[in-house]
Design a protein around this motif. Sequence first.
Motif, short mmCIF file in Angstrom:
data_model
loop_
_atom_site.label_atom_id
_atom_site.label_comp_id
_atom_site.label_asym_id
_atom_site.label_seq_id
_atom_site.Cartn_x
_atom_site.Cartn_y
_atom_site.Cartn_z
N ALA A 188 0.83 -1.21 0.00
CA ALA A 188 0.00 0.00 0.00
C ALA A 188 0.86 1.26 0.00
O ALA A 188 0.51 2.27 -0.62
N SER A 192 -2.88 -2.13 -9.75
CA SER A 192 -2.04 -0.99 -10.11
C SER A 192 -2.22 -0.70 -11.59
O SER A 192 -2.30 -1.63 -12.39
N GLU A 232 -3.34 -0.65 -4.80
CA GLU A 232 -4.68 -0.78 -4.21
C GLU A 232 -4.86 -2.23 -3.79
O GLU A 232 -5.06 -3.11 -4.61
#
Length: 354
Positions: A278, A296, A283
């Motif tokens: 993160a 990503s 994500e």
Amino acid sequence: MASPDPSLLMMGRYHGDQAAAPGMLDFAVNVRHTRPPQWLTERLAARLPDLARYPSVDDVHRAQDAAAARHGRACEEVLPLAGAAEGFALLPNLRPRLAAIVAPAFTEPAVALSAAGVPVHHVVLAPPFGLDDALEAGGVPPDADLVVVGNPTNPTSVLHRREQLLALRRPGRILVVDEAFADSIPGEPESLAPDPLPDVLVLRSLTKSWALAGLRVGYAVGTSELLARLTARRAHWPVGTLQLAAIAACCAPDAVASATADAARLIRLRAEMVAGLAALGAEVIDGAAPFVLFRSPHAVRIRNDLQDKGIAVRRCDTFVGLDEHYLRAAVRPEWPLLAQAIAESVPVSNGRRR
């Protein structure tokens, strides 16, 4: 029966081991350790002199008894399998008219059912991949008489609640729960394996926790009537002596306790890995299994750069419901090396990742 979907068969036959060449740092395959524990290797080696004989009834019963005791079920409610994948291959024996698969999900059930001519409907969940979509109107088709769902689900790592799974049941429907990674959850509070329900079939794997992918070991848990239907056309001697010995050994109380302790360690390691990914701008999907699904916009570039550096991760555009922007990585203590390589692939510019 419907004709098999060639694109589904081709896409579904891709697995993480195809991304990891020998010598690579492997985050693509979800086997928890690089080798089985010594005590298990010694237990299996002790049975090597017995390979001249066919597996005995006693071997089968020892495996069944151990797994049954592990889940509080009767011996006849356990079916030893050549890996959980064999359980998926047997699903067409249940003669479903329409199979619904909650996706994203492990691809083998769809492949096996489609190859047998069974119509397959994918119930595609939206991020963060909870079961709410499947339980709402328009989710699982009401005429689906076979529903397959993972818990925790591969590749999303999402752990569904027991009550959500049970809400998928309908008269005349069989619910199949893929619990290949259930033993990675301490206490297994959401498992349906202990429940003697006539319409629920649970598939378990021992290859992930015990590094036995090369041996192919698993078992199914269900009522004796359901297991009889599942094995109606099964070949004789489908599970070998070493596989049966592995089931008996890995389901013993001391082995279960060891796996539970390891699962607790993995939770802490997973949390560190999630925080690290993160921090790089990935994500990360909230999950519980010993692998992490993350998204990503640079995923294709990241995957290719990692491969050039000898690091393998699992591409996810071969899963129904995911695209090329998703990657899956096994939880491993070497995760800082993965994070460093991703950081080098997607450098920071003005405080933000490009």
